[in-house]
Write a protein that holds these residues in place. Structure first.
Motif, PDB file in Angstrom:
ATOM      1  N   PRO A 112       0.828  -1.211   0.000  1.00  5.87           N
ATOM      2  CA  PRO A 112       0.000   0.000   0.000  1.00  5.87           C
ATOM      3  C   PRO A 112       0.864   1.263   0.000  1.00  5.87           C
ATOM      4  O   PRO A 112       2.022   1.232   0.408  1.00  5.87           O
ATOM      5  CB  PRO A 112      -0.785  -0.111   1.305  1.00  5.87           C
ATOM      6  N   GLN A 113       0.282   2.361  -0.454  1.00  6.62           N
ATOM      7  CA  GLN A 113       0.999   3.652  -0.449  1.00  6.62           C
ATOM      8  C   GLN A 113       1.360   4.079   0.967  1.00  6.62           C
ATOM      9  O   GLN A 113       2.379   4.719   1.196  1.00  6.62           O
ATOM     10  CB  GLN A 113       0.132   4.750  -1.061  1.00  6.62           C
ATOM     11  N   GLY A 169       3.355   5.210   8.049  1.00  2.00           N
ATOM     12  CA  GLY A 169       4.395   4.832   7.098  1.00  2.00           C
ATOM     13  C   GLY A 169       3.985   5.140   5.665  1.00  2.00           C
ATOM     14  O   GLY A 169       2.795   5.085   5.328  1.00  2.00           O
ATOM     15  N   PHE A 170       4.988   5.462   4.845  1.00  2.00           N
ATOM     16  CA  PHE A 170       4.750   5.733   3.425  1.00  2.00           C
ATOM     17  C   PHE A 170       5.704   4.918   2.567  1.00  2.00           C
ATOM     18  O   PHE A 170       6.887   4.787   2.904  1.00  2.00           O
ATOM     19  CB  PHE A 170       4.963   7.227   3.118  1.00  2.00           C
ATOM     20  N   LYS A 171       5.197   4.421   1.443  1.00  2.00           N
ATOM     21  CA  LYS A 171       6.035   3.650   0.519  1.00  2.00           C
ATOM     22  C   LYS A 171       7.108   4.541  -0.088  1.00  2.00           C
ATOM     23  O   LYS A 171       8.249   4.126  -0.264  1.00  2.00           O
ATOM     24  CB  LYS A 171       5.160   3.029  -0.584  1.00  2.00           C
ATOM     25  N   PHE A 176       6.257  14.287   6.279  1.00  2.00           N
ATOM     26  CA  PHE A 176       5.026  14.167   7.055  1.00  2.00           C
ATOM     27  C   PHE A 176       5.236  14.740   8.442  1.00  2.00           C
ATOM     28  O   PHE A 176       6.304  14.573   9.042  1.00  2.00           O
ATOM     29  CB  PHE A 176       4.616  12.686   7.174  1.00  2.00           C
ATOM     30  N   GLU A 177       4.235  15.426   8.945  1.00  2.00           N
ATOM     31  CA  GLU A 177       4.252  15.907  10.330  1.00  2.00           C
ATOM     32  C   GLU A 177       2.939  15.542  10.997  1.00  2.00           C
ATOM     33  O   GLU A 177       1.867  15.718  10.400  1.00  2.00           O
ATOM     34  CB  GLU A 177       4.440  17.429  10.376  1.00  2.00           C
ATOM     35  N   GLU A 310      -0.792  13.690  -1.252  1.00  2.00           N
ATOM     36  CA  GLU A 310      -1.169  14.544  -2.384  1.00  2.00           C
ATOM     37  C   GLU A 310      -0.147  15.635  -2.660  1.00  2.00           C
ATOM     38  O   GLU A 310       0.025  16.053  -3.803  1.00  2.00           O
ATOM     39  CB  GLU A 310      -2.574  15.106  -2.157  1.00  2.00           C
ATOM     40  N   ARG A 311       0.560  16.078  -1.622  1.00  2.00           N
ATOM     41  CA  ARG A 311       1.653  17.045  -1.839  1.00  2.00           C
ATOM     42  C   ARG A 311       2.818  16.377  -2.550  1.00  2.00           C
ATOM     43  O   ARG A 311       3.533  16.995  -3.321  1.00  2.00           O
ATOM     44  CB  ARG A 311       2.126  17.610  -0.503  1.00  2.00           C
ATOM     45  N   ASP A 312       3.043  15.121  -2.212  1.00  2.00           N
ATOM     46  CA  ASP A 312       4.102  14.310  -2.824  1.00  2.00           C
ATOM     47  C   ASP A 312       5.482  14.965  -2.679  1.00  2.00           C
ATOM     48  O   ASP A 312       6.313  14.905  -3.579  1.00  2.00           O
ATOM     49  CB  ASP A 312       3.786  14.073  -4.313  1.00  2.00           C
TER      50      ASP A 312
END
Length: 329
Positions: A112-113, A169-171, A176-177, A310-312
């Motif tokens: 997952p993302q 967590g992100f792939k 991130f804050e 979405e900011r990526d």
């Protein structure tokens, strides 16, 4: 954009509520039959049962994995109880301690993302930090995710002292804050019902017992015993054992014994919406809300996670070279 998410160890859907504005739940899993009843009543969906019996290949593709995985193996109370019984705890526990691995195998298969995991604050310090080190190593080193964690107290959003660890967590190595949560929140009196059935008032026998119990431990220098709530402040932490006697959060009443919170008040204490259906017995409802998340905290984390996706915006190269140290605190 709408996101597909899955809801593991779903309980009564507190985490799901926070993510529904951003997409669709494509799979849910919860082994407790009474919790399944509440989940069905509110979401029109019967969760699958024991996650250990589900093949990860059979789980639908999804963008975000959500899991409030079971607390007991990592909680202070759970550890003490298991030690007294001469049983293993944490990852050595043969029943619950392995459930994190079910999360890991699903993440590995489905990629997952992002994910959001929730657990008790003590997860960080359990077994001198070894348990959480294993979890982080699996998520970061074995599965390749960028991981953030923070212990957040819900008392700035709901009138309850409730500290929990949230692991995001992100792939991709996304910036991130965690959200800023107010230090002071609403007073306990705002969640109280105006008219409450007499059955919630403690009997003379139970009230006498609780007072004697507290006095006995006070003489020994212990802080054990009931908690008479300050209606202008916040309560103690609501736990799954609240159904036993309600002693950790008692509401004072003029001219009579204190009372327990009602199930609806427990729902409000956890930030559930007023239209959330309570379809089970009081005993089951107390267990369910005691095991649940503080929904407004997850609302804010969900919003930040979606914004990050979405900011990526990626972490800079220097931070990546340093092994994402600052990201995991």
């Amino acid at each position: 954009m709408l996101y597909r998410f899955i809801d593991l160890f779903a309980g009564i859907g507190g985490i799901r509520l926070a993510f529904e504005p951003y997409g669709t739940c494509v799979f849910s899993c919860e082994w407790d039959v009474k919790a399944q009843e509440t989940y069905m009543a509110n979401f029109g969906e019967q969760p699958h049962g024991d996650i250990r019996s589900i093949d990860e290949k059979d789980i639908p593709p999804h963008d975000i994995l959500l899991a409030g995985f079971p607390c007991q193996p990592f909680s202070i109370a759970g550890v003490s109880k298991k030690k007294s019984l001469g049983r293993e705890h944490g990852f050595l526990d043969e029943t619950q301690g392995t459930l994190f691995w079910d999360i890991a195998r699903i993440i590995k298969e489905k990629q997952p993302q992002a994910f959001l995991l929730e657990n008790v604050k003590n997860l960080r310090s359990h077994d001198k930090g070894k348990t959480y080190k294993v979890i982080k190593n699996v998520l970061e080193e074995e599965l390749g995710y960028t991981v953030y964690d923070e212990v957040i107290n819900a008392k700035g959003l709901v009138p309850q002292n409730r500290e929990r660890i949230y692991i995001v967590g992100f792939k991709k190595p996304l910036k991130f804050e965690f959200p800023d949560i107010p230090k002071e929140g609403p007073p306990l009196r705002v969640i109280l019902e105006e008219k409450v059935d007499e059955k919630y008032t403690l009997s003379d026998k139970l009230w006498s017992y609780l007072q004697a119990y507290k006095e006995k431990h006070a003489k020994k220098g212990n802080g054990f015993g009931y908690g008479l709530a300050d209606l202008d402040s916040y309560s103690r932490t609501l736990s799954a054992r609240y159904y036993k006697d309600g002693s950790e959060i008692l509401i004072p009443q003029e001219g009579k014994n204190p009372r327990k919170l009602t199930p609806r008040e427990c729902a409000r204490l956890q930030g559930f919406p007023e239209d959330f259906k309570i379809v089970v017995s009081d005993t089951a409802a107390y267990k369910q809300f005691g095991n649940s998340v503080a929904v407004p905290v997850v609302w804010r984390i969900a919003e930040r996670m979606i914004q990050a996706i979405e900011r990526d915006e990626l972490l800079n190269e220097k931070v990546e070279e340093e092994g994402l140290k600052y990201a995991t605190k």
